[in-house]
Design a protein around this motif. Structure first.
Motif, PDB file in Angstrom:
ATOM      1  N   PHE A  15       0.873  -1.178   0.000  1.00 48.28           N
ATOM      2  CA  PHE A  15       0.000   0.000   0.000  1.00 48.28           C
ATOM      3  C   PHE A  15       0.907   1.224   0.000  1.00 48.28           C
ATOM      4  CE2 PHE A  15      -4.410  -0.051   0.011  1.00 48.28           C
ATOM      5  CZ  PHE A  15      -4.963   1.019   0.704  1.00 48.28           C
ATOM      6  N   ASP A  16       1.801   1.301  -1.012  1.00 44.77           N
ATOM      7  CA  ASP A  16       2.884   2.272  -0.963  1.00 44.77           C
ATOM      8  C   ASP A  16       2.783   3.378  -1.994  1.00 44.77           C
ATOM      9  OD1 ASP A  16       3.249   0.713  -3.134  1.00 44.77           O
ATOM     10  OD2 ASP A  16       5.280   0.067  -2.650  1.00 44.77           O
ATOM     11  N   SER A  17       1.677   3.460  -2.689  1.00 44.06           N
ATOM     12  CA  SER A  17       1.518   4.486  -3.709  1.00 44.06           C
ATOM     13  C   SER A  17       0.399   5.429  -3.315  1.00 44.06           C
ATOM     14  CB  SER A  17       1.200   3.836  -5.054  1.00 44.06           C
ATOM     15  OG  SER A  17       0.405   4.674  -5.842  1.00 44.06           O
ATOM     16  N   GLN A  18       0.655   6.715  -3.447  1.00 45.06           N
ATOM     17  CA  GLN A  18      -0.360   7.711  -3.102  1.00 45.06           C
ATOM     18  C   GLN A  18      -1.614   7.516  -3.927  1.00 45.06           C
ATOM     19  OE1 GLN A  18       0.549  11.583  -4.452  1.00 45.06           O
ATOM     20  NE2 GLN A  18      -1.605  12.112  -4.409  1.00 45.06           N
ATOM     21  N   VAL A  19      -1.434   7.304  -5.242  1.00 46.58           N
ATOM     22  CA  VAL A  19      -2.599   7.143  -6.112  1.00 46.58           C
ATOM     23  C   VAL A  19      -3.383   5.907  -5.710  1.00 46.58           C
ATOM     24  CG1 VAL A  19      -3.343   6.775  -8.494  1.00 46.58           C
ATOM     25  CG2 VAL A  19      -1.448   8.319  -8.011  1.00 46.58           C
ATOM     26  N   PHE A  20      -2.665   4.815  -5.431  1.00 49.56           N
ATOM     27  CA  PHE A  20      -3.335   3.584  -5.028  1.00 49.56           C
ATOM     28  C   PHE A  20      -4.087   3.770  -3.713  1.00 49.56           C
ATOM     29  CE2 PHE A  20      -2.898  -0.715  -2.956  1.00 49.56           C
ATOM     30  CZ  PHE A  20      -3.957  -1.277  -3.655  1.00 49.56           C
ATOM     31  N   VAL A  21      -3.471   4.474  -2.769  1.00 47.55           N
ATOM     32  CA  VAL A  21      -4.124   4.747  -1.485  1.00 47.55           C
ATOM     33  C   VAL A  21      -5.421   5.516  -1.708  1.00 47.55           C
ATOM     34  CG1 VAL A  21      -3.937   6.057   0.653  1.00 47.55           C
ATOM     35  CG2 VAL A  21      -2.019   4.672  -0.112  1.00 47.55           C
ATOM     36  N   GLU A  22      -5.336   6.599  -2.464  1.00 42.19           N
ATOM     37  CA  GLU A  22      -6.521   7.432  -2.675  1.00 42.19           C
ATOM     38  C   GLU A  22      -7.623   6.675  -3.400  1.00 42.19           C
ATOM     39  OE1 GLU A  22      -5.867  11.217  -4.429  1.00 42.19           O
ATOM     40  OE2 GLU A  22      -4.242  11.753  -3.077  1.00 42.19           O
ATOM     41  N   GLN A  23      -7.256   5.944  -4.468  1.00 39.77           N
ATOM     42  CA  GLN A  23      -8.277   5.290  -5.265  1.00 39.77           C
ATOM     43  C   GLN A  23      -8.888   4.100  -4.542  1.00 39.77           C
ATOM     44  OE1 GLN A  23      -6.184   4.605  -8.973  1.00 39.77           O
ATOM     45  NE2 GLN A  23      -6.898   6.544  -9.803  1.00 39.77           N
ATOM     46  N   THR A  24      -8.067   3.374  -3.780  1.00 37.60           N
ATOM     47  CA  THR A  24      -8.599   2.209  -3.066  1.00 37.60           C
ATOM     48  C   THR A  24      -9.473   2.639  -1.899  1.00 37.60           C
ATOM     49  OG1 THR A  24      -6.653   0.931  -3.691  1.00 37.60           O
ATOM     50  CG2 THR A  24      -7.988   0.069  -1.906  1.00 37.60           C
ATOM     51  N   ILE A  25      -8.971   3.534  -1.071  1.00 41.44           N
ATOM     52  CA  ILE A  25      -9.769   4.022   0.049  1.00 41.44           C
ATOM     53  C   ILE A  25     -11.019   4.732  -0.472  1.00 41.44           C
ATOM     54  CG2 ILE A  25      -9.817   5.703   1.941  1.00 41.44           C
ATOM     55  CD1 ILE A  25      -7.018   4.966   2.635  1.00 41.44           C
ATOM     56  N   GLY A  26     -10.877   5.418  -1.611  1.00 41.28           N
ATOM     57  CA  GLY A  26     -12.020   6.126  -2.184  1.00 41.28           C
ATOM     58  C   GLY A  26     -13.198   5.236  -2.499  1.00 41.28           C
ATOM     59  N   ARG A  27     -12.941   3.937  -2.738  1.00 42.25           N
ATOM     60  CA  ARG A  27     -14.031   3.006  -3.036  1.00 42.25           C
ATOM     61  C   ARG A  27     -15.013   2.878  -1.878  1.00 42.25           C
ATOM     62  NH1 ARG A  27     -11.861   3.716  -7.134  1.00 42.25           N
ATOM     63  NH2 ARG A  27     -13.687   5.004  -7.115  1.00 42.25           N
ATOM     64  N   GLY A  28     -14.572   3.205  -0.655  1.00 43.02           N
ATOM     65  CA  GLY A  28     -15.450   2.971   0.488  1.00 43.02           C
ATOM     66  C   GLY A  28     -15.832   4.211   1.272  1.00 43.02           C
ATOM     67  N   LEU A  29     -15.559   5.399   0.738  1.00 44.84           N
ATOM     68  CA  LEU A  29     -15.766   6.621   1.520  1.00 44.84           C
ATOM     69  C   LEU A  29     -17.201   7.149   1.500  1.00 44.84           C
ATOM     70  CD1 LEU A  29     -12.518   8.677   0.817  1.00 44.84           C
ATOM     71  CD2 LEU A  29     -13.186   7.525   2.925  1.00 44.84           C
ATOM     72  N   ARG A  30     -18.016   6.679   0.587  1.00 39.81           N
ATOM     73  CA  ARG A  30     -19.375   7.218   0.481  1.00 39.81           C
ATOM     74  C   ARG A  30     -20.183   6.860   1.732  1.00 39.81           C
ATOM     75  NH1 ARG A  30     -21.386   9.152  -4.039  1.00 39.81           N
ATOM     76  NH2 ARG A  30     -19.851   8.022  -5.312  1.00 39.81           N
ATOM     77  N   LEU A  31     -20.848   7.839   2.298  1.00 45.58           N
ATOM     78  CA  LEU A  31     -21.674   7.587   3.489  1.00 45.58           C
ATOM     79  C   LEU A  31     -22.899   6.764   3.105  1.00 45.58           C
ATOM     80  CD1 LEU A  31     -21.527  11.021   5.329  1.00 45.58           C
ATOM     81  CD2 LEU A  31     -20.792   8.831   6.264  1.00 45.58           C
ATOM     82  N   PRO A  32     -23.197   5.706   3.853  1.00 46.42           N
ATOM     83  CA  PRO A  32     -24.289   4.811   3.464  1.00 46.42           C
ATOM     84  C   PRO A  32     -25.676   5.447   3.573  1.00 46.42           C
ATOM     85  CG  PRO A  32     -23.400   4.192   5.593  1.00 46.42           C
ATOM     86  CD  PRO A  32     -22.485   5.231   5.046  1.00 46.42           C
TER      87      PRO A  32
END
Length: 789
Positions: A413-430
């Motif tokens: 989990f060492d890339s800024q882009v990967f961090v943002e895009q992966t975490i971004g998949r789950g940030l939407r409030l349910p």
């Protein structure tokens, strides 16, 4: 103002509202005229009036970007922008471009007023409109139009329709109703506005040319990553046409949160780095699924207490991110067949992002885009029964569902882009907003060893700074050639014979004074506030007994096999007995410590029974080219011009006694030694072995075989020398001593046949300086006990 009206009716968030205000301001400016066809000077004038600079813009028409973090609501803003353009300017033709099939179908669905995510939801005076897509564009019939004069049209296309000649032919075919092609019809519209979702995907020449061909009067861009170049490691070329930006950092730091709070999920005081990869991944999955069950229970309670309609209930999801397709297939198989006796076997779905995945898919399975899109859409629906989503890297753009609560990264989990895009998949409030149960407002990511980088980036986000990877050092390659052949030293190629007279027999192991099991606490760390708190204890789900687990892992290690099992069993029994742990519970971390400790002791025994002898052959060593790497603009100077105090790395040239006329060094001490060797009359030839193929000595350290490559080989009138400058604090290290011993054994064997005797010089760095300017002085600085045999 229209923006004020929409803020109330569409219940816009602050970022959406502020974006609309900026758009209205531009539309109302008298000095900006939007029209068909722009000269370069007209475009420059428009951009200067807004951004105060001409900039480096991409399109033949004015285009403005809204850079909103994932989950803030770009799609809803796009709908509000269409209404604003219609009301403010009377525009009636809107061309929406989607980057892939997932988003394309999402737009079609959300332009239906019956959809729960209807993009115009709440507007009280929305006129009637119609939608044409890539499937029905050939039915456009303006000659028999029944549209009211106040209606507008939304055209939705996947960019793929315009990215290749083959596909663009479909929209360029003659349409009998239009009297020309659909493409011509669109490009002739006098009020066409292009709206580009995930606009960073359209910055290739093919996409830019295709979009320019539509000849719109205006373009609006929507993206969370406003950069022209994005890959796994970095992003660069930030857009210069950003009208409004609301970064992930700003969203996380907002007083009125619009996203889930990202948190790290990890075990307190746990040594993750000590685990083999397989066990680490099992542990991360286990901890992630523990969190999943916790959230699932809380969701059930929330739905029951608030009498939530069954049609609005959903299951939480775990996203497992794998290394590659093969790994994803392996993880799926493990979870279905072995993990917790297949508890989740009917609740797992593996989803892929590209057709390239085909080559690594199981036999008989084939990638189908329609199927994969449908899988994604199904996950958010009430009837969905899947709970675990397995994928590689990141899921495709457009998949940001509200019910991802846990992410398990089984890769670096060492890339800024990967961090943002992966975490971004789950940030939407349910629930579209924060609710009282705080744990249902968070996204948890199972800890991975390099999460320190993630925390640093989070701090940057929260400082509302744009997180951009520091520019990588530009490196240049340079080939060092073995071209001064008259100075080649004819050294025999020496074969190493390794004899291991070892058969594992019982020995009494050494054990630590104490090895206590400690209750495993689960900690979460908020990436925004950096606050840590304990949320519970972990009851480890260990199928095997401590002894079974330790033995199973030991026989898989190098130099050991099932044949050593009888001796291993006795050693392990004794180890556990001495610890007072025989027959007792041992937690996972301590099991790994015991395995590593026993294996280290076994390797020491192997080393004691290993003999290495060296046999010179008729063949001579090979001098090969070496590719050196330097920072761009590196220094290239003659060795006489280098200051002996200089520590920078560069290319040193001008050597006459070495087969390599140009050399590179790792320290100033090495550079001084090379200078002495080239200038002293006593020295005939010398060289630096850059590869083990040039010159190396085999040695054994803690049961493992290694190759020792000395810093210098030199020939004088009377001797050959192996010369090793070394930092003083490294000389007493165990492995350095092992290298020295191997070098002396090598010298002993080669001296039996060599025309000149070999000697070994080990010289501490602190004894090498500008006052040491002759080879004799250099010899005097070496450790006398090693200078010869």
């Amino acid at each position: 103002m229209i923006s004020d009206k929409l803020k109330i009716e569409m219940r816009l968030r602050e970022a959406q509202y502020d974006s609309l205000i900026q758009l209205e301001d531009i539309l109302q400016r008298q000095n900006i005229i939007f029209k068909k066809g722009y000269t370069e000077s007209e475009l420059t004038g428009i951009y200067k009036s807004i951004f105060r600079k001409a900039g480096n813009f991409d399109y033949d028409f004015p285009s403005f970007c809204f850079a909103l973090a994932t989950g803030v609501g770009k799609t809803r803003l796009l709908g509000a922008s269409i209404y604003t353009l219609y009301k403010e300017k009377g525009y009636k033709n809107f061309f929406v471009i989607a980057p892939n099939k997932t988003i394309y179908e999402k737009f079609i669905r959300e332009l239906n007023e019956k959809d729960e995510k209807y993009i115009f939801e709440g507007i009280t005076d929305l006129p009637k409109f119609c939608v044409f897509s890539g499937e029905n564009f050939n039915k456009v019939n303006t000659k028999q139009s029944t549209l009211w004069s106040e209606d507008f049209i939304v055209y939705i296309f996947n960019i793929d329709k315009f990215k290749s000649e083959e596909r663009i032919l479909q929209v360029k075919k003659i349409n009998e109703y239009l009297g020309g092609s659909f493409y011509e019809h669109i490009s002739n519209l006098q009020d066409l506005v292009v709206l580009m979702d995930e606009s960073h995907k359209y910055k290739t020449p093919i996409s830019i040319n295709a979009i320019n061909g539509l000849k719109p009067v205006l373009g609006l861009e929507f993206t969370a990553t406003p950069f022209k170049r994005i890959n796994d490691n970095e992003k660069s070329g930030k857009f210069e046409n950003i009208l409004y930006e609301y970064s992930l950092g700003a969203a996380l730091a907002a007083d009125n949160p619009v996203l889930k709070r990202p948190q790290l999920l990890f075990r307190k005081d746990f040594d993750y780095d000590s685990l083999p990869k397989r066990d680490l991944y099992d542990l991360l999955i286990s901890d992630g699924l523990d969190n999943h069950e916790r959230i699932k229970t809380q969701l059930k309670t929330y739905f029951a207490n608030d009498n939530v309609d069954d049609k609005k209930r959903f299951l939480p999801l775990v996203l497992i991110v794998c290394e590659d397709i093969r790994h994803a297939v392996q993880v799926e198989k493990h979870l279905k067949e072995e993990f917790l006796n297949g508890k989740y076997k009917d609740k797992i779905i593996r989803i892929h992002s590209t057709p390239q995945d085909n080559k690594d898919l199981p036999k008989g399975e084939k990638y189908d885009e329609d199927t994969e899109v449908e899988k994604l859409l199904e996950l958010e629906r009430p009837k969905n029964f899947y709970e675990i989503v397995i994928n590689v890297n990141k899921l495709g753009l457009g998949w940001d569902v509200k019910n991802v609560y846990t992410i398990v990264p089984l890769r670096a989990f060492d890339s800024q882009v990967f961090v943002e895009q992966t975490i971004g998949r789950g940030l939407r409030l349910p629930f579209g907003k924060c609710i009282e149960n705080g744990e249902l407002n968070v996204l948890r990511v199972a800890y991975h060893s390099n999460f320190g980088n993630v925390i640093k980036r989070a701090e940057s986000w929260l400082a509302n700074m744009e997180v951009v990877e520091p520019p990588k050092r530009q490196m240049e390659s340079y080939i060092l050639k073995a071209e001064n052949e008259v100075k080649a030293i004819p050294i025999p190629l020496v074969e190493a014979r390794i004899e291991v007279d070892f058969k594992l027999a019982y020995f009494e192991p050494k054990v630590p004074a104490r090895l206590e099991d400690i209750e495993v606490s689960v900690i979460v760390k908020d990436l925004a506030t950096k606050e840590e708190k304990e949320i519970g204890k972990i009851e480890e789900k260990l199928k095997q007994s401590p002894k079974e687990y330790i033995l199973a892992r030991l026989v898989e290690l190098p130099s050991l096999s099932i044949q050593e099992l009888p001796a291993l069993e006795k050693i392990v029994d004794k180890y556990l007995d001495l610890l007072g742990k025989k027959g007792k519970h041992i937690n996972f971390e301590n099991r790994v410590r015991i395995i590593n400790d026993i294996y280290d002791q076994i390797k020491e025994k192997i080393g004691e029974k290993t003999t290495i002898t060296f046999k010179p052959t008729e063949e001579k060593i090979h001098y090969s080219e070496y590719e050196a790497s330097f920072e761009a603009g590196f220094v290239k100077e003659h060795y006489e011009k280098w200051d002996d105090r200089e520590t920078k790395r560069g290319l040193v040239i001008g050597y006459k006694k070495s087969i390599y006329k140009e050399n590179v060094f790792d320290s100033k001490q090495e550079r001084i030694v090379a200078k002495i060797l080239d200038k002293d009359d006593e020295v005939i030839s010398w060289f630096r072995p850059y590869k083990k193929e040039n010159f190396s000595i085999v040695y054994q350290h803690r049961g493992d075989r290694h190759d020792y490559i000395p810093d210098f080989i030199a020939e004088t009138r009377g001797y050959f020398y192996i010369i090793e400058p070394k930092k003083k604090d490294e000389i007493e290290k165990e492995e350095i001593k092992t290298k020295m011993k191997a070098a002396l054994e090598w010298i002993k064997d080669i001296n039996k046949i060599s025309r000149k005797r070999w000697k070994y010089l080990l010289i501490p760095h602190d004894r090498i300086n500008s006052s040491v300017n002759t080879f004799k002085k250099l010899i005097n600085q070496s450790f006398s006990k090693l200078s010869g045999l």
